[in-house]
Design a protein around this motif. Structure first.
Motif, PDB file in Angstrom:
ATOM      1  N   SER A  97      10.938   0.924  -3.268  1.00 60.92           N
ATOM      2  CA  SER A  97       9.678   1.664  -3.356  1.00 60.92           C
ATOM      3  C   SER A  97       8.902   1.357  -4.628  1.00 60.92           C
ATOM      4  O   SER A  97       7.764   1.799  -4.772  1.00 60.92           O
ATOM      5  CB  SER A  97       9.950   3.172  -3.280  1.00 60.92           C
ATOM      6  OG  SER A  97      10.721   3.599  -4.390  1.00 60.92           O
ATOM      7  N   ALA A  98       9.484   0.595  -5.548  1.00 57.85           N
ATOM      8  CA  ALA A  98       8.839   0.330  -6.832  1.00 57.85           C
ATOM      9  C   ALA A  98       7.759  -0.739  -6.705  1.00 57.85           C
ATOM     10  O   ALA A  98       7.754  -1.551  -5.776  1.00 57.85           O
ATOM     11  CB  ALA A  98       9.883  -0.111  -7.860  1.00 57.85           C
ATOM     12  N   SER A 105       0.814  -1.219   0.000  1.00 53.00           N
ATOM     13  CA  SER A 105       0.000   0.000   0.000  1.00 53.00           C
ATOM     14  C   SER A 105       0.846   1.266   0.000  1.00 53.00           C
ATOM     15  O   SER A 105       0.354   2.347  -0.346  1.00 53.00           O
ATOM     16  CB  SER A 105      -0.936   0.010   1.218  1.00 53.00           C
ATOM     17  OG  SER A 105      -0.180  -0.045   2.421  1.00 53.00           O
ATOM     18  N   ALA A 106       2.113   1.140   0.402  1.00 53.59           N
ATOM     19  CA  ALA A 106       3.007   2.302   0.448  1.00 53.59           C
ATOM     20  C   ALA A 106       3.860   2.442  -0.807  1.00 53.59           C
ATOM     21  O   ALA A 106       4.649   3.391  -0.915  1.00 53.59           O
ATOM     22  CB  ALA A 106       3.909   2.209   1.681  1.00 53.59           C
ATOM     23  N   ARG A 107       3.724   1.519  -1.743  1.00 47.17           N
ATOM     24  CA  ARG A 107       4.511   1.591  -2.983  1.00 47.17           C
ATOM     25  C   ARG A 107       4.044   2.775  -3.830  1.00 47.17           C
ATOM     26  O   ARG A 107       2.876   3.172  -3.790  1.00 47.17           O
ATOM     27  CB  ARG A 107       4.377   0.299  -3.774  1.00 47.17           C
ATOM     28  CG  ARG A 107       4.781  -0.955  -3.019  1.00 47.17           C
ATOM     29  CD  ARG A 107       6.276  -1.137  -2.938  1.00 47.17           C
ATOM     30  NE  ARG A 107       6.664  -2.214  -2.043  1.00 47.17           N
ATOM     31  CZ  ARG A 107       7.621  -3.097  -2.316  1.00 47.17           C
ATOM     32  NH1 ARG A 107       8.283  -3.038  -3.455  1.00 47.17           N
ATOM     33  NH2 ARG A 107       7.936  -4.020  -1.431  1.00 47.17           N
ATOM     34  N   PRO A 167       0.216 -10.328  -6.305  1.00 42.62           N
ATOM     35  CA  PRO A 167       0.476 -11.727  -5.911  1.00 42.62           C
ATOM     36  C   PRO A 167       1.961 -12.096  -5.940  1.00 42.62           C
ATOM     37  O   PRO A 167       2.414 -12.910  -5.117  1.00 42.62           O
ATOM     38  CB  PRO A 167      -0.321 -12.533  -6.947  1.00 42.62           C
ATOM     39  CG  PRO A 167      -1.398 -11.602  -7.403  1.00 42.62           C
ATOM     40  CD  PRO A 167      -0.768 -10.250  -7.400  1.00 42.62           C
ATOM     41  N   LEU A 168       2.725 -11.506  -6.851  1.00 42.72           N
ATOM     42  CA  LEU A 168       4.167 -11.767  -6.896  1.00 42.72           C
ATOM     43  C   LEU A 168       4.837 -11.177  -5.660  1.00 42.72           C
ATOM     44  O   LEU A 168       5.731 -11.801  -5.059  1.00 42.72           O
ATOM     45  CB  LEU A 168       4.777 -11.167  -8.162  1.00 42.72           C
ATOM     46  CG  LEU A 168       4.113 -11.517  -9.503  1.00 42.72           C
ATOM     47  CD1 LEU A 168       4.857 -10.848 -10.652  1.00 42.72           C
ATOM     48  CD2 LEU A 168       4.065 -13.035  -9.709  1.00 42.72           C
ATOM     49  N   HIS A 169       4.426  -9.969  -5.287  1.00 41.08           N
ATOM     50  CA  HIS A 169       4.948  -9.335  -4.071  1.00 41.08           C
ATOM     51  C   HIS A 169       4.657 -10.205  -2.845  1.00 41.08           C
ATOM     52  O   HIS A 169       5.535 -10.412  -1.989  1.00 41.08           O
ATOM     53  CB  HIS A 169       4.313  -7.956  -3.921  1.00 41.08           C
ATOM     54  CG  HIS A 169       4.392  -7.368  -2.550  1.00 41.08           C
ATOM     55  ND1 HIS A 169       5.557  -6.870  -2.006  1.00 41.08           N
ATOM     56  CD2 HIS A 169       3.431  -7.211  -1.589  1.00 41.08           C
ATOM     57  CE1 HIS A 169       5.324  -6.425  -0.779  1.00 41.08           C
ATOM     58  NE2 HIS A 169       4.045  -6.620  -0.501  1.00 41.08           N
ATOM     59  N   ARG A 170       3.440 -10.740  -2.756  1.00 42.28           N
ATOM     60  CA  ARG A 170       3.065 -11.554  -1.594  1.00 42.28           C
ATOM     61  C   ARG A 170       3.870 -12.854  -1.547  1.00 42.28           C
ATOM     62  O   ARG A 170       4.209 -13.346  -0.468  1.00 42.28           O
ATOM     63  CB  ARG A 170       1.569 -11.829  -1.608  1.00 42.28           C
ATOM     64  CG  ARG A 170       0.733 -10.572  -1.448  1.00 42.28           C
ATOM     65  CD  ARG A 170      -0.683 -10.841  -1.001  1.00 42.28           C
ATOM     66  NE  ARG A 170      -1.387  -9.582  -0.793  1.00 42.28           N
ATOM     67  CZ  ARG A 170      -1.268  -8.815   0.281  1.00 42.28           C
ATOM     68  NH1 ARG A 170      -0.449  -9.194   1.255  1.00 42.28           N
ATOM     69  NH2 ARG A 170      -1.931  -7.688   0.401  1.00 42.28           N
TER      70      ARG A 170
END
Length: 359
Positions: free
Chosen positions: A271-272, A170-172, A335-338
């Motif tokens: 941050s990306a 959410s902060a990206r 989903p990749l981030h998770r």
């Protein structure tokens, strides 16, 4: 004393080596960094710099160089070898951590004449044997081989890059970090243009200020920096912003500008919403520790192709063409981030492995 041995022609291995040295020093270890090209004559170094220019113009030059390149150790003079070995003896080096297989030939000769034993740790940042290690498999048979990634679907070891947790999704910023690896090669600039046309905000690392564009926030590697003259991380410089591309660059408030530039590549990745890059070993490490998905561009060699397969298998990456086919949908990235979240905690910490007494 631990000597970290890297090569400046492969920043994807050199930067992890620098990060390892930094983490070891933070734990109180006595560490030196040796860059292979530091021991080459000036004319050979000039050829390395010229090769970089050709690689940036056409990825095929880089692929051909992997197949045809001579061993740089052939160009190190006996006098330079003697000075290097004398320095190792004076420093009392008892552990060598190798990030380029070319070093193994030098170590094989040195250790064969040395009465005092040493621990040799060959660190592989790619999922399969990289070009520098291919011709060195018979050298230094006592070496321990550690892998940061493996084509069997595992991440056996890691080098801790950051003490902070990954930035929450959410902060990206929603920005994409687009680059061509340490030497800025491959198709990434064409892909960046396509992404910008699709309305995606970009941070783009270009080969030099003259390559800057007005449709992305651009950065470039400091042209005065060379890894064989400087043991610090590669410093990024901001290029004057194009219309609509102003905005805060991530980093600590009040930090030293020079140090901030050295940390900037990682901060941009952190941050990306995605890294758009060929899958070099250093890029995998950044992706892992920032939990930032990787959009895969054309690999530079079979070792990077193996990296791409592994990151896809683990659910950390998506091929560029697949993402384009769904209209660069942002929802494909979370989903990749998770999948990446928490993954950096699973491999063994190489710092602990090196500081544990070897038996």
């Amino acid at each position: 004393m631990i000597a970290v041995l890297t090569s400046g022609v492969a920043l994807g291995a050199h930067v992890p080596g620098l990060r390892l040295a930094q983490r070891l020093r933070e734990r109180g270890a006595d560490v030196s960094v040796d860059v292979l090209e530091r021991w080459l004559p000036d004319d050979r170094l000039a050829a390395v710099v010229e090769s970089r220019r050709h690689f940036q113009q056409d990825l095929r030059f880089a692929l051909a160089a992997q197949r045809l390149a001579s061993d740089p150790v052939d160009d190190i003079t006996p006098q330079a070898r003697g000075a290097l070995e004398e320095r190792w003896e004076e420093q009392g080096v008892d552990t060598f951590v190798v990030f380029s297989g070319f070093w193994l030939r030098l170590l094989d000769s040195f250790l064969g004449r040395r009465s005092r034993p040493a621990r040799i740790v060959a660190c592989h940042v790619d999922a399969v044997v990289s070009p520098s290690y291919r011709r060195a498999s018979h050298l230094v048979p006592q070496a321990e081989h550690v892998w940061l990634a493996r084509d069997d679907g595992t991440l056996p070891w890691t080098i801790p890059v950051d003490t902070r947790p990954p930035l929450p999704w959410s902060a990206r910023t929603g920005r994409l970090l687009v680059h061509g690896g340490g030497w800025a090669i491959g198709s990434y600039q064409d892909r960046a243009r396509e992404l910008a046309a699709a309305g995606r905000p970009l941070d783009l690392i270009v080969p030099g200020e003259s390559a800057a564009v007005d449709w992305a926030r651009c950065f470039t590697l400091d042209p005065t920096w060379h890894p064989w003259h400087d043991d610090g991380l590669p410093p990024l410089l901001g290029v004057p912003a194009g219309p609509g591309e102003e905005g805060a660059v991530p980093g600590e408030q009040g930090a030293d500008p020079g140090e901030q530039g050295r940390q900037l590549p990682y901060e941009l990745a952190r941050s990306a919403s995605a890294l758009v890059s060929k899958p070099g070993g250093g890029t995998l490490l950044d992706s892992l520790w920032t939990a930032t998905p990787l959009i895969l561009l054309e690999p530079a060699g079979s070792h990077e192709a193996a990296n791409a397969r592994l990151w896809q298998q683990l659910g950390f990456a998506l091929p560029y063409d697949d993402w384009r086919a769904c209209g660069f949908a942002p929802e494909r990235l979370e989903p990749l981030h998770r999948a990446l979240l928490g993954a950096a905690a699973r491999p063994r910490n190489l710092i602990d492995g090196l500081l544990t007494p070897h038996t």
